[in-house]
Motif scaffolding. Structure first.
Motif, short mmCIF file in Angstrom:
data_model
loop_
_atom_site.label_atom_id
_atom_site.label_comp_id
_atom_site.label_asym_id
_atom_site.label_seq_id
_atom_site.Cartn_x
_atom_site.Cartn_y
_atom_site.Cartn_z
N GLY A 28 0.83 -1.20 0.00
CA GLY A 28 0.00 0.00 0.00
C GLY A 28 0.86 1.25 0.00
N ASP A 29 0.25 2.38 0.37
CA ASP A 29 0.93 3.67 0.25
C ASP A 29 2.23 3.70 1.04
OD1 ASP A 29 -1.23 4.85 -1.23
OD2 ASP A 29 -2.35 4.93 0.66
N VAL A 31 5.16 5.60 2.79
CA VAL A 31 5.26 6.94 3.38
C VAL A 31 6.68 7.30 3.83
CG1 VAL A 31 2.85 6.91 4.09
CG2 VAL A 31 4.59 6.11 5.69
N PHE A 32 7.56 6.31 3.87
CA PHE A 32 8.93 6.60 4.32
C PHE A 32 9.84 5.48 3.83
CE2 PHE A 32 12.55 6.64 7.16
CZ PHE A 32 12.79 8.00 7.34
N GLU A 34 13.89 4.13 4.35
CA GLU A 34 15.20 4.25 4.98
C GLU A 34 16.21 3.61 4.04
OE1 GLU A 34 15.23 3.65 9.30
OE2 GLU A 34 16.88 2.27 8.91
N GLU A 52 8.34 1.89 4.64
CA GLU A 52 7.24 1.97 5.60
C GLU A 52 5.97 2.37 4.88
OE1 GLU A 52 7.52 2.69 9.38
OE2 GLU A 52 9.70 2.80 9.60
N VAL A 54 1.65 3.09 5.56
CA VAL A 54 0.91 3.69 6.66
C VAL A 54 0.86 2.71 7.83
CG1 VAL A 54 -1.29 4.70 7.37
CG2 VAL A 54 -0.48 5.04 5.04
N LYS A 55 0.66 1.42 7.50
CA LYS A 55 0.41 0.43 8.54
C LYS A 55 1.67 -0.15 9.19
CE LYS A 55 -2.97 -1.40 9.75
NZ LYS A 55 -3.68 -1.00 10.98
N ARG B 24 -9.26 -5.60 0.99
CA ARG B 24 -8.23 -6.57 1.43
C ARG B 24 -8.62 -7.07 2.81
NH1 ARG B 24 -2.44 -4.47 1.14
NH2 ARG B 24 -2.99 -4.48 -1.06
N VAL B 35 -9.03 -4.14 5.57
CA VAL B 35 -8.07 -3.15 6.09
C VAL B 35 -8.00 -1.97 5.13
CG1 VAL B 35 -6.02 -4.24 5.05
CG2 VAL B 35 -5.77 -2.84 7.09
N GLN B 36 -8.25 -2.23 3.85
CA GLN B 36 -8.32 -1.14 2.87
C GLN B 36 -9.02 -1.66 1.63
OE1 GLN B 36 -3.83 -0.84 1.74
NE2 GLN B 36 -4.98 -0.77 -0.18
N THR B 39 -8.19 1.72 -3.49
CA THR B 39 -7.66 3.09 -3.56
C THR B 39 -6.57 3.33 -2.52
OG1 THR B 39 -9.50 3.72 -2.16
CG2 THR B 39 -9.71 4.21 -4.51
N GLY B 40 -6.55 2.59 -1.43
CA GLY B 40 -5.47 2.70 -0.45
C GLY B 40 -5.79 3.60 0.72
N ILE B 41 -5.00 3.44 1.78
CA ILE B 41 -5.30 4.07 3.07
C ILE B 41 -5.26 5.59 2.99
CG2 ILE B 41 -4.47 4.32 5.44
CD1 ILE B 41 -3.62 1.36 5.34
N ILE B 42 -4.26 6.14 2.30
CA ILE B 42 -4.13 7.61 2.29
C ILE B 42 -5.31 8.25 1.57
CG2 ILE B 42 -2.73 9.52 1.42
CD1 ILE B 42 -0.26 7.96 2.21
N THR B 43 -5.70 7.68 0.43
CA THR B 43 -6.85 8.21 -0.31
C THR B 43 -8.12 8.08 0.53
OG1 THR B 43 -5.80 7.59 -2.37
CG2 THR B 43 -8.16 8.00 -2.46
N LEU B 240 -10.20 -0.51 7.77
CA LEU B 240 -9.69 -0.36 9.14
C LEU B 240 -8.38 0.42 9.20
CD1 LEU B 240 -10.19 -3.95 10.59
CD2 LEU B 240 -11.54 -1.92 11.08
N GLY B 241 -7.59 0.38 8.11
CA GLY B 241 -6.32 1.10 8.10
C GLY B 241 -6.52 2.59 8.27
N ASP B 244 -7.82 3.63 11.65
CA ASP B 244 -6.76 3.77 12.64
C ASP B 244 -5.99 5.08 12.46
OD1 ASP B 244 -5.31 2.69 14.87
OD2 ASP B 244 -3.65 2.38 13.49
N ALA B 310 11.34 8.50 10.27
CA ALA B 310 10.52 7.30 10.14
C ALA B 310 9.45 7.24 11.23
CB ALA B 310 11.39 6.05 10.22
N PRO B 311 8.28 6.69 10.90
CA PRO B 311 7.26 6.52 11.95
C PRO B 311 7.78 5.68 13.11
CG PRO B 311 6.32 6.09 9.77
CD PRO B 311 7.81 6.22 9.59
N PHE B 334 1.97 7.19 10.40
CA PHE B 334 2.11 8.33 9.51
C PHE B 334 0.76 9.04 9.46
CE2 PHE B 334 1.80 10.13 5.20
CZ PHE B 334 2.95 10.90 5.17
#
Lengths: 117, 387
Positions: A28-29, A31-32, A34, A52, A54-55, B24, B35-36, B39-43, B240-241, B244, B310-311, B334
């Motif tokens: 998926g998306d 976001v980072f 390393e 990384e 989102v999840k 998914r 979980v998504q 289109t994905g979690i950010i969208t 669910l992604g 959260d 990084a997160p 993120f």
């Protein structure tokens, strides 16, 4: 010829490493990212980078042994390049291979297509 | 990937809809849930903040607690049913108005949080409470509430239907086109609505920080109602992604991560859930610890953190800039709205002031972090709708 690992990395004959279209869809998306340090020496299977979503964080392993000679700095500002163009602008790092023969043990595109489902 | 679960996963009534939408599907609290979507979690996250997102939260535990022998005197019956549950929770349940919903905490005997939940006073029925608990804890919660009410009230589980959430700035316009009247509900109130012959329980509430609604729908009507909402082009399904990431931006704790049986309401920054009346009478489970922490301060406090780089995920250590470990991240990731890493975690009160410079350890490396006021993204609840 591009070769593939069971962990969904690709490596091109010039040593360019990234993750496959299938892997970016699964993650998926992004976001980072390393990136490894230039000059770092890696053994085949060593943890080389982290992407990384989102999840979650996912390790990227070196598909072959070698020295990191370039990293894709564009990913620092635009990690989503891995989603939009994993095979091109979303490459992650480039290895100078210790032994090009190691690539013979990896999957070709046909073999990889059978596991990436 | 997660290991195969010992028990077969439960399916929600809308399972086929999620599969048809290419959701998914993942195991979550014993259920198979999306979980998504493609289109994905950010969208999905941004769509919810900009328009209206539709969530299936049918894994959660809605229930109704009803007096076995109501007198018909609405106030007396409410006091009677409230008295059954109040010893278990932190909130003022007796003081609820008809149709009012309250966020509260189910306590254990040691003063830790056994669950966070919503308790509402029925807008229609004398001596009846609407109680919604978390999925992972619902078996234990229901058993405790039923035992506390034994012989005096009956707990009816209502988790065999669909519980849907429609969240975002356009939720009110979308839902009022299907259910006229929902626009008049204020935040944290609920009412029964009829839709194509089915009775729906609709509350103005949610878990995203946005305006929006949560709707309990009978299983037989769930697919038709879901389809009717998705037929509106302002609505997209959200997994669910994004649920959260939205709640994290809203600074809302997630049970099992930010809250657990060792965390107290004072530590969690949830003292607003402590009823003043009940603090004075001290009839709350675990009141000893609560009183001590209110008087002397807690050992640790839940805080928000901006993280550089990084997160920092759940479990990451929080340190002073010099490297002394002082706490741990309990939720982190993120923020799609802020395009940066954010986290919730616990630190000693001396380090909890907004602006305090700290660090987090991610994969063994120290990254700068700073205490940030919660929520990370402002809430946009509609407390008093325009009439």
């Amino acid at each position: 010829m591009t070769k593939f690992t069971k962990d969904h990395e690709y490596i091109k004959t010039d040593g360019t490493v990234g993750i496959t279209q299938y892997a970016q869809e699964q993650l998926g998306d992004i976001v980072f990212v390393e990136l490894p340090a230039i000059g770092k020496t890696l053994k085949q299977g060593d943890e080389a980078a982290v992407v990384e979503s989102v999840k979650a964080a996912s390790e990227i392993y070196a598909p072959a042994s070698g020295t990191v000679v370039a990293v894709n700095e564009a990913l620092s500002g635009e990690p989503g390049l891995i989603n939009t163009d994993p095979d091109g602008a979303g490459w992650i790092f480039k290895l100078a291979l210790d032994d090009a023969g190691e690539l013979d043990g990896l999957m070709d595109a046909d073999a990889y297509a059978r596991i990436a489902v | 990937m997660a290991d195969a679960p010992a028990e077969p996963l439960l399916h929600v009534p809308l399972n086929d809809r999620h599969i048809a939408l290419n959701g998914r599907m993942v195991p979550f609290a014993g259920y198979c849930l999306p979980v998504q979507y493609p289109t994905g979690i950010i969208t999905e996250h941004k769509w919810t903040r900009d328009s209206a997102g539709l969530f299936d939260v049918s894994h959660m535990g809605p229930s109704v607690l009803t007096l076995a022998a109501p007198t018909g005197d609405a106030e007396a019956d409410h006091r009677a049913v409230a008295a059954l549950i109040e010893p278990l929770v932190t909130g003022d349940i007796a003081g609820l108005r008809p149709g009012q919903l309250r966020y509260t905490l189910l306590m254990n005997a040691d003063g830790g949080i056994a669950d966070d939940l919503m308790v509402g006073r029925s807008p229609l029925h004398s001596g009846s409470l609407y109680i919604i608990v978390n999925a992972a804890t619902k078996g234990a919660d229901f058993a405790r509430i039923a035992a506390a009410a034994l012989g005096k009230a009956v707990l009816h589980r209502a988790d065999d239907g669909a519980l849907l959430a429609l969240q975002g700035p356009k939720a009110v316009d979308v839902l009022s086109s299907l259910l006229p009247g929902v626009e008049a509900l204020g935040f944290m109130s609920y009412l029964r609505f009829e839709w194509q012959g089915a009775a729906l329980v609709v509350s103005r509430s949610g878990y995203t920080g946005e305006d929006g609604y949560e709707m309990l729908v009978p299983a037989a009507s769930a697919a038709a109602f879901w389809d009717a909402l998705l037929a509106d082009e302002r609505v997209k399904p959200i997994g669910l992604g994004a649920r959260d990431s939205l709640r994290l931006e809203a600074g809302l704790p997630l049970y099992g991560h930010d809250l657990d049986p060792t965390v107290s309401p004072v530590e969690a920054g949830l003292t607003f859930t402590l009823s003043k009346r009940r603090r004075e009478t001290g009839d709350i489970a675990g009141a000893t610890r609560m009183s001590a922490e209110l008087a002397n301060g807690p050992q640790r406090l839940r805080v928000g953190l901006f993280v550089e780089g990084a997160p920092a995920r759940e479990g990451a250590e929080i340190t002073t800039p010099e490297g002394a470990v002082i706490g741990r991240v309990t939720s982190g990731g993120f923020s799609p709205s802020l395009s940066r890493a954010i986290a919730l975690g616990f630190v000693p009160p001396a380090y909890a002031a907004p602006g305090t410079k700290l660090a987090v350890l991610v994969r063994g490396r120290s990254q700068p972090a700073e205490i940030t006021p919660l929520p990370f993204v402002p809430h946009r609840y509609v407390r008093k709708p325009a009439s």
